[in-house]
Design a protein around this motif. Structure first.
Motif, PDB file in Angstrom:
ATOM      1  N   ALA A 224      53.138   2.493  37.737  1.00 41.71           N
ATOM      2  CA  ALA A 224      52.955   2.158  39.149  1.00 41.71           C
ATOM      3  C   ALA A 224      51.724   2.839  39.732  1.00 41.71           C
ATOM      4  O   ALA A 224      50.923   2.203  40.447  1.00 41.71           O
ATOM      5  CB  ALA A 224      54.204   2.556  39.937  1.00 41.71           C
ATOM      6  N   LEU A 225      51.520   4.114  39.442  1.00 42.64           N
ATOM      7  CA  LEU A 225      50.354   4.825  39.980  1.00 42.64           C
ATOM      8  C   LEU A 225      49.057   4.305  39.379  1.00 42.64           C
ATOM      9  O   LEU A 225      48.029   4.232  40.061  1.00 42.64           O
ATOM     10  CB  LEU A 225      50.494   6.324  39.719  1.00 42.64           C
ATOM     11  N   THR A 226      49.096   3.933  38.098  1.00 46.14           N
ATOM     12  CA  THR A 226      47.898   3.377  37.462  1.00 46.14           C
ATOM     13  C   THR A 226      47.546   2.022  38.059  1.00 46.14           C
ATOM     14  O   THR A 226      46.370   1.741  38.357  1.00 46.14           O
ATOM     15  CB  THR A 226      48.115   3.249  35.944  1.00 46.14           C
ATOM     16  N   LEU A 227      48.545   1.157  38.252  1.00 46.35           N
ATOM     17  CA  LEU A 227      48.287  -0.148  38.875  1.00 46.35           C
ATOM     18  C   LEU A 227      47.792   0.001  40.311  1.00 46.35           C
ATOM     19  O   LEU A 227      47.008  -0.826  40.795  1.00 46.35           O
ATOM     20  CB  LEU A 227      49.558  -0.994  38.846  1.00 46.35           C
ATOM     21  N   LEU A 228      48.225   1.057  40.992  1.00 44.00           N
ATOM     22  CA  LEU A 228      47.761   1.311  42.349  1.00 44.00           C
ATOM     23  C   LEU A 228      46.303   1.748  42.379  1.00 44.00           C
ATOM     24  O   LEU A 228      45.647   1.657  43.417  1.00 44.00           O
ATOM     25  CB  LEU A 228      48.652   2.362  43.015  1.00 44.00           C
ATOM     26  N   VAL A 249      62.589  19.044  40.553  1.00 44.29           N
ATOM     27  CA  VAL A 249      61.298  19.678  40.280  1.00 44.29           C
ATOM     28  C   VAL A 249      60.258  18.630  39.899  1.00 44.29           C
ATOM     29  O   VAL A 249      59.121  18.653  40.378  1.00 44.29           O
ATOM     30  CB  VAL A 249      61.432  20.738  39.164  1.00 44.29           C
ATOM     31  N   GLY A 250      60.626  17.681  39.041  1.00 43.70           N
ATOM     32  CA  GLY A 250      59.672  16.674  38.596  1.00 43.70           C
ATOM     33  C   GLY A 250      59.197  15.781  39.721  1.00 43.70           C
ATOM     34  O   GLY A 250      57.991  15.558  39.888  1.00 43.70           O
ATOM     35  N   SER A 251      60.136  15.292  40.530  1.00 47.60           N
ATOM     36  CA  SER A 251      59.747  14.404  41.624  1.00 47.60           C
ATOM     37  C   SER A 251      58.905  15.133  42.656  1.00 47.60           C
ATOM     38  O   SER A 251      57.919  14.589  43.173  1.00 47.60           O
ATOM     39  CB  SER A 251      60.997  13.821  42.291  1.00 47.60           C
ATOM     40  N   LEU A 252      59.256  16.383  42.964  1.00 46.47           N
ATOM     41  CA  LEU A 252      58.488  17.154  43.941  1.00 46.47           C
ATOM     42  C   LEU A 252      57.085  17.453  43.431  1.00 46.47           C
ATOM     43  O   LEU A 252      56.099  17.324  44.167  1.00 46.47           O
ATOM     44  CB  LEU A 252      59.227  18.450  44.278  1.00 46.47           C
ATOM     45  N   THR A 253      56.964  17.830  42.145  1.00 44.93           N
ATOM     46  CA  THR A 253      55.649  18.105  41.567  1.00 44.93           C
ATOM     47  C   THR A 253      54.788  16.852  41.557  1.00 44.93           C
ATOM     48  O   THR A 253      53.610  16.885  41.945  1.00 44.93           O
ATOM     49  CB  THR A 253      55.806  18.638  40.133  1.00 44.93           C
ATOM     50  N   GLY A 254      55.350  15.744  41.104  1.00 40.79           N
ATOM     51  CA  GLY A 254      54.595  14.499  41.081  1.00 40.79           C
ATOM     52  C   GLY A 254      54.193  14.040  42.473  1.00 40.79           C
ATOM     53  O   GLY A 254      53.071  13.546  42.678  1.00 40.79           O
ATOM     54  N   LEU A 255      55.091  14.224  43.456  1.00 38.08           N
ATOM     55  CA  LEU A 255      54.774  13.818  44.826  1.00 38.08           C
ATOM     56  C   LEU A 255      53.622  14.630  45.389  1.00 38.08           C
ATOM     57  O   LEU A 255      52.687  14.079  45.993  1.00 38.08           O
ATOM     58  CB  LEU A 255      56.016  13.986  45.700  1.00 38.08           C
ATOM     59  N   ILE A 256      53.636  15.942  45.182  1.00 39.17           N
ATOM     60  CA  ILE A 256      52.567  16.801  45.706  1.00 39.17           C
ATOM     61  C   ILE A 256      51.232  16.460  45.051  1.00 39.17           C
ATOM     62  O   ILE A 256      50.199  16.312  45.734  1.00 39.17           O
ATOM     63  CB  ILE A 256      52.922  18.284  45.495  1.00 39.17           C
ATOM     64  N   LEU A 257      51.224  16.326  43.721  1.00 38.60           N
ATOM     65  CA  LEU A 257      49.972  16.022  43.016  1.00 38.60           C
ATOM     66  C   LEU A 257      49.439  14.653  43.410  1.00 38.60           C
ATOM     67  O   LEU A 257      48.241  14.493  43.700  1.00 38.60           O
ATOM     68  CB  LEU A 257      50.200  16.085  41.505  1.00 38.60           C
ATOM     69  N   THR A 276      51.484   5.168  47.764  1.00 39.82           N
ATOM     70  CA  THR A 276      51.736   6.249  46.804  1.00 39.82           C
ATOM     71  C   THR A 276      53.033   6.969  47.131  1.00 39.82           C
ATOM     72  O   THR A 276      53.845   7.251  46.239  1.00 39.82           O
ATOM     73  CB  THR A 276      50.560   7.253  46.811  1.00 39.82           C
ATOM     74  N   LEU A 277      53.225   7.264  48.416  1.00 37.00           N
ATOM     75  CA  LEU A 277      54.479   7.893  48.837  1.00 37.00           C
ATOM     76  C   LEU A 277      55.670   6.982  48.554  1.00 37.00           C
ATOM     77  O   LEU A 277      56.730   7.440  48.099  1.00 37.00           O
ATOM     78  CB  LEU A 277      54.408   8.224  50.327  1.00 37.00           C
ATOM     79  N   GLY A 278      55.498   5.678  48.792  1.00 35.09           N
ATOM     80  CA  GLY A 278      56.582   4.739  48.568  1.00 35.09           C
ATOM     81  C   GLY A 278      57.022   4.657  47.114  1.00 35.09           C
ATOM     82  O   GLY A 278      58.205   4.425  46.831  1.00 35.09           O
ATOM     83  N   ILE A 279      56.089   4.827  46.174  1.00 33.07           N
ATOM     84  CA  ILE A 279      56.438   4.800  44.758  1.00 33.07           C
ATOM     85  C   ILE A 279      57.447   5.896  44.435  1.00 33.07           C
ATOM     86  O   ILE A 279      58.450   5.671  43.741  1.00 33.07           O
ATOM     87  CB  ILE A 279      55.167   4.939  43.892  1.00 33.07           C
ATOM     88  N   PHE A 280      57.227   7.098  44.957  1.00 38.46           N
ATOM     89  CA  PHE A 280      58.134   8.209  44.656  1.00 38.46           C
ATOM     90  C   PHE A 280      59.439   8.084  45.439  1.00 38.46           C
ATOM     91  O   PHE A 280      60.493   8.478  44.931  1.00 38.46           O
ATOM     92  CB  PHE A 280      57.441   9.541  44.961  1.00 38.46           C
ATOM     93  N   VAL A 281      59.377   7.557  46.649  1.00 35.87           N
ATOM     94  CA  VAL A 281      60.617   7.334  47.396  1.00 35.87           C
ATOM     95  C   VAL A 281      61.493   6.313  46.670  1.00 35.87           C
ATOM     96  O   VAL A 281      62.713   6.505  46.507  1.00 35.87           O
ATOM     97  CB  VAL A 281      60.302   6.855  48.826  1.00 35.87           C
ATOM     98  N   PHE A 282      60.882   5.231  46.190  1.00 41.84           N
ATOM     99  CA  PHE A 282      61.633   4.228  45.441  1.00 41.84           C
ATOM    100  C   PHE A 282      62.166   4.810  44.134  1.00 41.84           C
ATOM    101  O   PHE A 282      63.323   4.542  43.756  1.00 41.84           O
ATOM    102  CB  PHE A 282      60.743   3.017  45.156  1.00 41.84           C
ATOM    103  N   GLY A 283      61.349   5.597  43.434  1.00 44.13           N
ATOM    104  CA  GLY A 283      61.790   6.215  42.183  1.00 44.13           C
ATOM    105  C   GLY A 283      62.974   7.134  42.391  1.00 44.13           C
ATOM    106  O   GLY A 283      63.935   7.127  41.605  1.00 44.13           O
ATOM    107  N   GLN A 284      62.946   7.919  43.480  1.00 45.94           N
ATOM    108  CA  GLN A 284      64.059   8.819  43.760  1.00 45.94           C
ATOM    109  C   GLN A 284      65.313   8.052  44.147  1.00 45.94           C
ATOM    110  O   GLN A 284      66.426   8.455  43.807  1.00 45.94           O
ATOM    111  CB  GLN A 284      63.666   9.793  44.875  1.00 45.94           C
ATOM    112  N   PHE A 285      65.143   6.941  44.862  1.00 45.70           N
ATOM    113  CA  PHE A 285      66.302   6.120  45.219  1.00 45.70           C
ATOM    114  C   PHE A 285      66.961   5.545  43.971  1.00 45.70           C
ATOM    115  O   PHE A 285      68.193   5.576  43.827  1.00 45.70           O
ATOM    116  CB  PHE A 285      65.862   4.993  46.155  1.00 45.70           C
ATOM    117  N   VAL A 286      66.155   5.022  43.061  1.00 47.91           N
ATOM    118  CA  VAL A 286      66.698   4.451  41.825  1.00 47.91           C
ATOM    119  C   VAL A 286      67.350   5.535  40.973  1.00 47.91           C
ATOM    120  O   VAL A 286      68.436   5.333  40.409  1.00 47.91           O
ATOM    121  CB  VAL A 286      65.587   3.730  41.038  1.00 47.91           C
ATOM    122  N   GLU A 287      66.700   6.703  40.881  1.00 46.65           N
ATOM    123  CA  GLU A 287      67.275   7.788  40.080  1.00 46.65           C
ATOM    124  C   GLU A 287      68.606   8.252  40.650  1.00 46.65           C
ATOM    125  O   GLU A 287      69.595   8.424  39.919  1.00 46.65           O
ATOM    126  CB  GLU A 287      66.307   8.971  40.019  1.00 46.65           C
TER     127      GLU A 287
END
Length: 366
Positions: A224-228, A249-257, A276-287
């Motif tokens: 998703a980030l590469t396509l963006l 830890v993983g989601s927070l680290t990826g979100l900050i970077l 970019t923010l939406g990708i991680f919000v969606f990922g956390q919702f699915v997880e």
């Protein structure tokens, strides 16, 4: 006296085990990795056996598939991630400087209220000190893991010995379990079996389930980030997926970077920054709502704080070998601690009455 002797025996056994781990930790990495790999792949071997394939044939098929996947990863994924990681480290100072500049430009009125130029200088100095301390700590941590987990024969032993160890353990897994089970004290065999089943359920539920969650999340974030069009999107996504082994830890680290890189790269285009923010919000919702409940379950019993402490503690003591052992040992300690608490709550020390022995139910069909 019998109970006292049993306690002394198991304490001495634990002490000798820890001592042996400390003595041979330099050569344990390929063997611990092979054991962990065999444990994770044992259910797949059992399924292949049920189709009529012998244990040896099933283990051989799994080993060949694993080696092929590993070779493809080394040839395709690792060079890409290594290149992006090197470029990210080179650009990190400029990214931090740009973020500071944007903070000054957009937060001018707030900085003036806080004290003008003096406040700005203090903020820049604090951010710079924080970044330098963070980089130094990360370098020290990685160096400690490398020196503590490096085998005597180097990386070659990990790449060659680990698959061989995993293959032989996978072939003899059921036999080894039966042999160890026959060594259990006959008087407490049912209790030990029940505790062992709880430990296995906790380890299997977390390690196998969370590993699959990490793989799915890492692939999703990277793609998703590469396509963006985000710089270093593959590296940030895979890093976030790997670190998702530690909850949050993983989601927070990826979100900050990713947000830091997105702000520098896309500013002032808020559309791509919000995407970019939406990708991680969606990922956390699915997880949180699909992946973790289905793959990991809710009965693992590993609290995120306890898991982070175990990873840091065993990683510091035994290096990369400690990281491989941290989750199983943390799960085992958690199960034993809960059982000990049950015994305490039914003991005269707590109730002031005659002891009531709780024996966990034995699942005869397991």
């Amino acid at each position: 006296m019998t109970l006292q002797r049993q306690v002394i025996f198991w304490i001495l056994t634990l002490a000798v085990t820890v001592l042996l781990l400390a003595i041979f930790r330099a050569v344990l990495l390929p063997f611990v990795a092979g054991f962990a790999l065999a444990y994770m792949l044992d259910p797949l071997a059992d399924r292949l056996q049920r189709t009529g394939i012998g244990r040896l044939g099933a283990s051989l098929i799994i080993l060949i598939l694993f080696v092929l996947v590993f070779i493809v990863a080394l040839m395709v994924i690792v060079p890409l991630l290594g290149q992006q990681l090197g470029e990210f480290v080179d650009r990190l100072p400029s990214y931090v400087a740009r973020l500071q500049q944007l903070a000054v430009e957009q937060g001018g009125p707030l900085i003036d209220r806080l004290g003008g130029a003096n406040a700005l200088s203090d903020i820049q100095k604090s951010v710079g000190n924080l970044m330098s301390q963070g980089i130094a700590w990360m370098g020290t941590f990685l160096q400690g893991l490398w020196s503590g987990g490096q085998a005597l024969l180097g990386i070659f032993s990990l790449l060659v010995v680990t698959p061989v160890v995993a293959f032989y353990m996978l072939v003899d897994w059921d036999r080894m379990v039966s042999t160890v089970d026959s060594w259990m004290p006959m008087r407490n065999r049912d209790t030990i079996r029940a505790i062992a089943r709880d430990i296995d359920r906790a380890i299997a539920g977390f390690v196998r389930g969370q590993a699959l969650v990490c793989l799915i999340l890492g692939t999703f974030y990277a793609v998703a980030l590469t396509l963006l069009g985000l710089n270093f999107g593959a590296m940030i996504g895979m890093t976030s997926g790997i670190l998702s082994f530690i909850p949050y830890v993983g989601s927070l680290t990826g979100l900050i970077l990713s947000m830091g890189v997105a702000i520098v790269q896309f500013w002032p285009d808020w559309t791509l920054i919000v995407a970019t923010l939406g990708i991680f919000v969606f990922g956390q919702f699915v997880e949180g709502n699909i992946l973790s409940p289905k793959l990991v379950g809710e009965s693992v019993g590993l609290h995120p704080v306890w898991l982070m402490f175990a990873l840091l503690a065993f990683g510091s003591l035994f290096g990369f070998v400690g990281l491989l052992m941290a989750v199983p040992l943390a799960a085992a300690i958690g199960v034993i601690a809960r059982f000990a608490l049950q015994q305490y709550l039914t003991s005269p020390l707590y109730r002031g009455t005659e002891p009531v022995i709780i024996t966990p139910k034995v699942d005869l069909d397991a």
